[in-house]
Design a protein around this motif. Sequence first.
Motif, PDB file in Angstrom:
ATOM      1  N   ARG A 153      30.426 -14.627  21.807  1.00  0.00           N
ATOM      2  CA  ARG A 153      29.411 -15.386  21.060  1.00  0.00           C
ATOM      3  C   ARG A 153      28.680 -16.362  21.978  1.00  0.00           C
ATOM      4  O   ARG A 153      27.467 -16.576  21.831  1.00  0.00           O
ATOM      5  N   LEU A 154      29.403 -16.927  22.947  1.00  0.00           N
ATOM      6  CA  LEU A 154      28.768 -17.826  23.912  1.00  0.00           C
ATOM      7  C   LEU A 154      27.718 -17.070  24.731  1.00  0.00           C
ATOM      8  O   LEU A 154      26.595 -17.557  24.930  1.00  0.00           O
ATOM      9  N   VAL A 155      28.071 -15.873  25.186  1.00  0.00           N
ATOM     10  CA  VAL A 155      27.141 -15.071  25.987  1.00  0.00           C
ATOM     11  C   VAL A 155      25.944 -14.635  25.145  1.00  0.00           C
ATOM     12  O   VAL A 155      24.787 -14.796  25.545  1.00  0.00           O
ATOM     13  N   ALA A 156      26.231 -14.053  23.960  1.00  0.00           N
ATOM     14  CA  ALA A 156      25.169 -13.483  23.125  1.00  0.00           C
ATOM     15  C   ALA A 156      24.233 -14.543  22.560  1.00  0.00           C
ATOM     16  O   ALA A 156      23.031 -14.288  22.385  1.00  0.00           O
ATOM     17  N   ASN A 157      24.766 -15.734  22.294  1.00  0.00           N
ATOM     18  CA  ASN A 157      23.961 -16.763  21.627  1.00  0.00           C
ATOM     19  C   ASN A 157      23.458 -17.853  22.564  1.00  0.00           C
ATOM     20  O   ASN A 157      22.581 -18.637  22.170  1.00  0.00           O
ATOM     21  N   ALA A 158      23.982 -17.894  23.803  1.00  0.00           N
ATOM     22  CA  ALA A 158      23.566 -18.966  24.707  1.00  0.00           C
ATOM     23  C   ALA A 158      23.225 -18.463  26.105  1.00  0.00           C
ATOM     24  O   ALA A 158      22.095 -18.616  26.568  1.00  0.00           O
ATOM     25  N   LEU A 159      24.188 -17.848  26.787  1.00  0.00           N
ATOM     26  CA  LEU A 159      23.966 -17.488  28.191  1.00  0.00           C
ATOM     27  C   LEU A 159      22.888 -16.428  28.350  1.00  0.00           C
ATOM     28  O   LEU A 159      21.976 -16.572  29.181  1.00  0.00           O
ATOM     29  N   PHE A 160      22.970 -15.337  27.575  1.00  0.00           N
ATOM     30  CA  PHE A 160      21.969 -14.280  27.712  1.00  0.00           C
ATOM     31  C   PHE A 160      20.582 -14.757  27.255  1.00  0.00           C
ATOM     32  O   PHE A 160      19.594 -14.522  27.956  1.00  0.00           O
ATOM     33  N   PRO A 161      20.463 -15.443  26.113  1.00  0.00           N
ATOM     34  CA  PRO A 161      19.147 -15.985  25.750  1.00  0.00           C
ATOM     35  C   PRO A 161      18.584 -16.928  26.808  1.00  0.00           C
ATOM     36  O   PRO A 161      17.368 -16.924  27.058  1.00  0.00           O
ATOM     37  N   LEU A 162      19.441 -17.735  27.451  1.00  0.00           N
ATOM     38  CA  LEU A 162      18.971 -18.623  28.515  1.00  0.00           C
ATOM     39  C   LEU A 162      18.432 -17.816  29.681  1.00  0.00           C
ATOM     40  O   LEU A 162      17.355 -18.136  30.229  1.00  0.00           O
ATOM     41  N   GLN A 163      19.165 -16.776  30.068  1.00  0.00           N
ATOM     42  CA  GLN A 163      18.689 -15.904  31.145  1.00  0.00           C
ATOM     43  C   GLN A 163      17.321 -15.332  30.805  1.00  0.00           C
ATOM     44  O   GLN A 163      16.416 -15.299  31.642  1.00  0.00           O
ATOM     45  N   GLU A 164      17.146 -14.857  29.597  1.00  0.00           N
ATOM     46  CA  GLU A 164      15.880 -14.251  29.191  1.00  0.00           C
ATOM     47  C   GLU A 164      14.738 -15.272  29.184  1.00  0.00           C
ATOM     48  O   GLU A 164      13.621 -14.961  29.587  1.00  0.00           O
ATOM     49  N   ARG A 165      15.022 -16.509  28.745  1.00  0.00           N
ATOM     50  CA  ARG A 165      13.984 -17.545  28.760  1.00  0.00           C
ATOM     51  C   ARG A 165      13.567 -17.872  30.185  1.00  0.00           C
ATOM     52  O   ARG A 165      12.382 -18.075  30.473  1.00  0.00           O
ATOM     53  N   LEU A 166      14.535 -17.924  31.103  1.00  0.00           N
ATOM     54  CA  LEU A 166      14.227 -18.200  32.502  1.00  0.00           C
ATOM     55  C   LEU A 166      13.356 -17.097  33.102  1.00  0.00           C
ATOM     56  O   LEU A 166      12.553 -17.349  34.001  1.00  0.00           O
ATOM     57  N   LYS A 167      13.517 -15.879  32.580  1.00  0.00           N
ATOM     58  CA  LYS A 167      12.694 -14.754  33.044  1.00  0.00           C
ATOM     59  C   LYS A 167      11.372 -14.661  32.280  1.00  0.00           C
ATOM     60  O   LYS A 167      10.595 -13.731  32.482  1.00  0.00           O
ATOM     61  N   LYS A 168      11.152 -15.639  31.391  1.00  0.00           N
ATOM     62  CA  LYS A 168       9.945 -15.669  30.550  1.00  0.00           C
ATOM     63  C   LYS A 168       9.857 -14.461  29.616  1.00  0.00           C
ATOM     64  O   LYS A 168       8.783 -13.932  29.347  1.00  0.00           O
ATOM     65  N   HIS A 169      11.014 -14.037  29.123  1.00  0.00           N
ATOM     66  CA  HIS A 169      11.101 -12.945  28.152  1.00  0.00           C
ATOM     67  C   HIS A 169      11.487 -13.528  26.794  1.00  0.00           C
ATOM     68  O   HIS A 169      12.448 -14.304  26.707  1.00  0.00           O
ATOM     69  N   ASP A 170      10.761 -13.152  25.741  1.00  0.00           N
ATOM     70  CA  ASP A 170      11.127 -13.612  24.393  1.00  0.00           C
ATOM     71  C   ASP A 170      11.985 -12.566  23.691  1.00  0.00           C
ATOM     72  O   ASP A 170      11.739 -12.188  22.545  1.00  0.00           O
ATOM     73  N   THR A 171      13.013 -12.111  24.387  1.00  0.00           N
ATOM     74  CA  THR A 171      13.853 -11.008  23.913  1.00  0.00           C
ATOM     75  C   THR A 171      14.551 -11.335  22.600  1.00  0.00           C
ATOM     76  O   THR A 171      14.650 -10.475  21.712  1.00  0.00           O
ATOM     77  N   VAL A 172      15.064 -12.540  22.480  1.00  0.00           N
ATOM     78  CA  VAL A 172      15.796 -12.906  21.257  1.00  0.00           C
ATOM     79  C   VAL A 172      14.878 -12.828  20.041  1.00  0.00           C
ATOM     80  O   VAL A 172      15.238 -12.254  19.005  1.00  0.00           O
ATOM     81  N   LYS A 173      13.690 -13.371  20.182  1.00  0.00           N
ATOM     82  CA  LYS A 173      12.723 -13.344  19.083  1.00  0.00           C
ATOM     83  C   LYS A 173      12.362 -11.908  18.702  1.00  0.00           C
ATOM     84  O   LYS A 173      12.294 -11.561  17.508  1.00  0.00           O
ATOM     85  N   VAL A 174      12.137 -11.058  19.696  1.00  0.00           N
ATOM     86  CA  VAL A 174      11.779  -9.660  19.427  1.00  0.00           C
ATOM     87  C   VAL A 174      12.935  -8.942  18.748  1.00  0.00           C
ATOM     88  O   VAL A 174      12.742  -8.197  17.779  1.00  0.00           O
ATOM     89  N   ARG A 175      14.164  -9.161  19.245  1.00  0.00           N
ATOM     90  CA  ARG A 175      15.320  -8.503  18.626  1.00  0.00           C
ATOM     91  C   ARG A 175      15.507  -8.940  17.185  1.00  0.00           C
ATOM     92  O   ARG A 175      15.788  -8.130  16.285  1.00  0.00           O
ATOM     93  N   GLN A 176      15.362 -10.222  16.939  1.00  0.00           N
ATOM     94  CA  GLN A 176      15.510 -10.722  15.563  1.00  0.00           C
ATOM     95  C   GLN A 176      14.475 -10.106  14.630  1.00  0.00           C
ATOM     96  O   GLN A 176      14.791  -9.737  13.491  1.00  0.00           O
TER      97      GLN A 176
END
Length: 450
Positions: A7-30
């Motif tokens: 849950r830490l990875v899926a909800n925090a670490l991976f979204p942080l990585q994607e934001r740093l890459k300027k990807h709105d992956t979480v928003k698109v997946r949701q």
Amino acid sequence: MSDIYTRLVANALFPLQERLKKHDTVKVRQAMEESQWWPQQRILEQQAARLRDFLADIGSHVPFYRDLFAREGFDPQKVTGPADLQALPFLTKSVIRENKDTLRADDAQGLARFNTGGSSGEPLIFFIGTERVTHDVAAKWRATRWWDVDIGDPEIVVWGSPIELGSQDKVRLIRDRLMRTELLPAFEMSDAKVEGFIARIREVRPRMVFGYPSAISHIAGYAEKKGIRLDDLGVKVVFVTSERLYDHQREIISRLFACPVANGYGGRDAGFIAHACPSGSMHITAEDIIVEIIDGEGRVQPPGVSGEIVVTHLATRDYPFVRYRTGDVGVLSEDRCPCGRGLPILREIQGRSTDFVISADGTVMHGLALIYVLRDIPGVASFKIVQETTALTTVFVVPGPLFEAGDVGRIQEGLKRRLGASVTIDVKLVDVVPAEASGKFRYVVSRVAA
């Protein structure tokens, strides 16, 4: 249930990585997780609106399509749905090679250079923008979560692409450790390597395994032969992709790992096209992907009819893929899935067009017609069939302990029955059947079929 670290990875670490890459992956997946439950008509209406906007965008910013639309008198604003795509020509690998620069949007930024493995010919070089990467990752992430696993769950990846293996630098290794994913290179599948793979899988105890069906089924088969259990590790699902999944592969993987096998279909060039849900349907990522099925004359076929898969990816405005011919053969379905998702269904993926063979009299048949001949001979440990011409087929055979002198004749006789009595069947006994340059394995390769 996912553990705290997942849950830490899926909800925090991976979204942080994607934001740093300027990807709105979480928003698109949701958004995708919401739209998957819409009625199919609503999904298709959204798809049509996105198609119209996408075509208008590339018509303004991509020189290749700006010129094409002007030459053909094509008005994107009049597009009402995928049927209107039939006014446009197909995009092929040769067209991309010839127009590599003019396919790039004039305002594209941060394009990354990619290439296909070239297992069926010359590698294709193309470019991918941030939007395409974001949407493909989101689609894969959504499909992963269908199986009660998530990013951050321990994962073993059995892969062979030089692109992935070449990027295993320190930063990526650290990231993979944080995400709890580990790569096992599928280039070499010697007994010693496979024993090491099995030992590592048992040590990691992954919740999911991802990779080529040929490689994972080979690992499962070796474990069974050696009496090594894989069904006590708690693997929830084995994801397979990049090759055709054969029934015998699904059976042994599922039995040895004691979990379902989830097939995925897509590619570096065409994107993340479809993935199996727990009810067994291959759902098309319809928010981003339009799939057409065409016959040999390029005519679009209705659901239920086999033909080449043609893809339009709506998240490729920086380097558009419009009516891209994949070279794969499949069948669409009009059925609705009992899972309740409104996403359209790709009923069959029959393989690449080069997985089909042509007999001496011109009959086209799937390579399975030849595969079954060799699978019925107990002494054949592994094999690869290469149709060089309609008059010559080469068969590479790794003989097993039960191989008999007469098996060469049985192979020749069986293949002649299917390809024609006049065809030369050259059986070569080898120690190992090599994979393609990408690490993939293909049982049948035809240099004749197209």
